[in-house]
Design an enzyme around this catalytic site. Sequence first.
Site, short mmCIF file in Angstrom:
data_model
loop_
_atom_site.label_atom_id
_atom_site.label_comp_id
_atom_site.label_asym_id
_atom_site.label_seq_id
_atom_site.Cartn_x
_atom_site.Cartn_y
_atom_site.Cartn_z
N SER A 35 92.32 46.13 57.40
CA SER A 35 93.25 46.76 58.34
C SER A 35 93.47 45.89 59.57
O SER A 35 92.52 45.54 60.27
CB SER A 35 92.69 48.10 58.82
OG SER A 35 92.80 49.05 57.81
N HIS A 66 98.85 47.27 56.71
CA HIS A 66 98.68 46.54 55.44
C HIS A 66 100.06 46.15 54.91
O HIS A 66 100.83 47.01 54.47
CB HIS A 66 97.97 47.42 54.41
CG HIS A 66 96.51 47.63 54.69
ND1 HIS A 66 95.53 46.82 54.18
CD2 HIS A 66 95.88 48.55 55.44
CE1 HIS A 66 94.34 47.24 54.61
NE2 HIS A 66 94.52 48.29 55.37
N HIS A 88 93.23 51.61 48.68
CA HIS A 88 92.09 52.46 49.00
C HIS A 88 92.07 53.68 48.09
O HIS A 88 93.13 54.17 47.68
CB HIS A 88 92.16 52.97 50.44
CG HIS A 88 92.36 51.90 51.48
ND1 HIS A 88 93.61 51.37 51.74
CD2 HIS A 88 91.48 51.27 52.30
CE1 HIS A 88 93.48 50.45 52.70
NE2 HIS A 88 92.20 50.37 53.04
N TYR A 90 91.42 56.60 49.08
CA TYR A 90 92.02 57.75 49.79
C TYR A 90 93.53 57.80 49.63
O TYR A 90 94.16 58.83 49.90
CB TYR A 90 91.60 57.79 51.27
CG TYR A 90 92.10 56.64 52.13
CD1 TYR A 90 93.44 56.55 52.49
CD2 TYR A 90 91.22 55.68 52.59
CE1 TYR A 90 93.90 55.50 53.29
CE2 TYR A 90 91.66 54.63 53.38
CZ TYR A 90 93.01 54.54 53.73
OH TYR A 90 93.46 53.52 54.50
N GLU A 91 94.15 56.69 49.19
CA GLU A 91 95.59 56.73 48.94
C GLU A 91 95.89 57.48 47.63
O GLU A 91 97.05 57.70 47.30
CB GLU A 91 96.15 55.30 48.85
CG GLU A 91 96.07 54.55 50.17
CD GLU A 91 96.48 53.09 50.02
OE1 GLU A 91 97.68 52.80 50.04
OE2 GLU A 91 95.58 52.23 49.90
N ALA A 118 87.91 46.73 58.51
CA ALA A 118 87.66 47.32 59.82
C ALA A 118 86.64 48.44 59.60
O ALA A 118 86.75 49.18 58.63
CB ALA A 118 88.95 47.89 60.39
N MET A 221 86.00 52.67 54.78
CA MET A 221 86.62 53.40 53.66
C MET A 221 87.07 52.46 52.54
O MET A 221 87.97 52.81 51.77
CB MET A 221 87.83 54.19 54.15
CG MET A 221 87.52 55.13 55.31
SD MET A 221 89.00 55.94 55.91
CE MET A 221 88.41 56.64 57.45
N SER A 222 86.47 51.29 52.45
CA SER A 222 86.98 50.31 51.46
C SER A 222 85.86 49.42 50.97
O SER A 222 84.68 49.73 51.11
CB SER A 222 88.07 49.45 52.11
OG SER A 222 87.50 48.62 53.12
N ASN A 245 85.49 50.17 66.35
CA ASN A 245 85.18 51.34 67.17
C ASN A 245 83.74 51.75 66.86
O ASN A 245 83.14 51.21 65.93
CB ASN A 245 86.16 52.49 66.85
CG ASN A 245 86.13 52.85 65.38
OD1 ASN A 245 86.62 52.09 64.54
ND2 ASN A 245 85.54 53.98 65.06
N HIS A 259 93.27 55.32 64.10
CA HIS A 259 93.75 54.14 63.39
C HIS A 259 94.41 53.16 64.38
O HIS A 259 94.31 51.95 64.21
CB HIS A 259 94.74 54.56 62.29
CG HIS A 259 95.08 53.47 61.33
ND1 HIS A 259 94.13 52.73 60.64
CD2 HIS A 259 96.28 52.98 60.92
CE1 HIS A 259 94.73 51.83 59.87
NE2 HIS A 259 96.04 51.96 60.02
CL1 6GU Z 1 84.31 55.17 62.54
N1 6GU Z 1 84.60 55.32 60.00
C1 6GU Z 1 85.11 54.98 58.84
N2 6GU Z 1 84.71 55.67 57.76
N3 6GU Z 1 85.99 53.99 58.67
C2 6GU Z 1 86.36 53.30 59.75
C3 6GU Z 1 85.88 53.62 61.00
C4 6GU Z 1 84.97 54.67 61.08
N4 6GU Z 1 86.43 52.76 61.87
C5 6GU Z 1 87.25 51.95 61.20
N5 6GU Z 1 87.21 52.27 59.90
#
Ligand code: 6GU
Length: 287
Positions: A35, A66, A88, A90-91, A118, A221-222, A245, A259
């Site tokens: 990302s 993306h 992903h 989740y898509e 990310a 998530m990847s 973050n 995001h």
């Molecule tokens: Cl805090 N969590 C998840 N699951 N994916 C992320 C994230 C956090 N920050 C960027 N991608």
Amino acid sequence: RAEEDRSSYEVCKETADWLRARTAQHPKTAIICGSGLGDLADVLEKKAVFPYEDIPHFPRSTVAGHAGRLVFGELSGQPCVCMQGRFHCYEGYSGSTVTFPIRVFSLLGVEVLITTNAAGGLNHHFQVGDIMFIRDHISMFGLGGQNPLRGPNDERLGVRFPCMSDAYDPDLLSLAMESAQELGFQSFVHAGVYCMLAGPSYETIAESRVLQALGADAAGMSTVPEVIVARHCGLRVLGLSLITNRAATSYSSPEEASHEAVLRVSVARAEALCRLLARLTARLGES
Ligand code: 6GU
């Protein structure tokens, strides 16, 4: 609409043959841009670009940040192929769709996968903007039975029960840490454990605390599906997370994941990441 089944050797080979007929380059390294990290592909030289929608059987990127292009070219003089945009779970994509490009890369002769993402920091020592090379992973998704290798196994792609204790190549990890040191990046570069959650919602505070207790340093998530399939087909893997973050772990000062914040931090660190990957690729070329 029903999703195309991309799990067979024949489908992967058709796409690999299509690409081979259209580029004279023979990449040894594939790079997945996470990302906001699509800039990595822009620094390649002698580029040949293929939008995903032009490539037979290729899925489409549906996420902001993306781009959705395959970029062949040279990084530090080494032939590479970059995914500007990944897929992903989740898509709504199945494991075999998310990992389809990895099998295509393997059939193209790629030997090393560098995968970036990310992620949210769980380790208290990590700051926003830090880079974590992945030493190991925990997949909540995989432990729950959602493995991209679920289903019949075609031995032409890999073995039925692939080993994962060496998923992240120790030599590549050492080379990456050395490259970071050479660039003077050691103050913001770490190694750690990446935990994959299916997403697309971020973790609750209680969930983040569970992940910390399990030994995870970052959450995302990847990456895990691609790494499993890369190991299945014998690629060596280097993974890295940009900590965009902090995962929320306190009720008194909740961090709000978004995001937009993720994309902002990846833009800010993109140049350092490009330099790091260029250095690493140069070192890989020497070895
Ligand atoms: Cl805090 N969590 C998840 N699951 N994916 C992320 C994230 C956090 N920050 C960027 N991608």
